[in-house]
Design a protein around this motif. Sequence first.
Motif: not given
Length: 220
Positions: A101, A98, A104, A74-76, A190, A130, A78, A206-208
């Motif tokens: 945080s 991905i 998540n 799960d996550g964003k 990540r 990141w 990047v 930016g997609d989740k």
Amino acid sequence: MRIHREGRGSIFIAINSFIILNLLSYIFIDSRYWWVQLVLLIGSTSIVGLIVSFFRIPNRQLLQGDNLVLAPCDGKVVVIEVVEPDEYFSDRRIQVSIFMSVLNVHVNRNPIAGNIVYSQYHKGEHLVAWHPKSSTANERHTVVYKHKNGREVLAKQIAGALANRIVNYLTVGKMARQSEEMGFIKFGSRVDLLLPLDAKIKVKLGDKAKSGITTIAEWE
């Protein structure tokens, strides 16, 4: 919802620390300063709740598909870029990263089904996840899946500034099933995927993503 087995020790420590802290505040803090006791109670309750939530495994209808590369966590999203790999591969690959945080779900899942042909743990630093150098400088565990169609996918679990343990359940020679557990990273981090250049990317920056559900890429 279930609690992941990797969380048992952390949750036990958190609950016992909660009990001790609030018991001591009740004994040693004068009742005139009840608001200090309240602040400690609310703060410690929030921390315990966050730790329990961190190790949750939500009920999901996980996907499977021979032509799909699914999100390993799960996550964003990047990073989406073509890179020169620093490990295992000698040819260029598409990297999809991905970021997770602390809020998540942190269960890591197999992005594809296949034979595990490479598994390597690397000691390293704990830069923020990141950071551009986190893929090569941080503590990490890399595995490579070989699909029955011959394509190979690399998945790299990377520790972040707060992560203190990477767990990986895969060994070389094992047949991995898509969407089953690959491992777990405690407290933020990540996961990088390195995909063949002919993979059709289905996400954007930016997609989740949700592990075992979100399609990262497709191939013929």
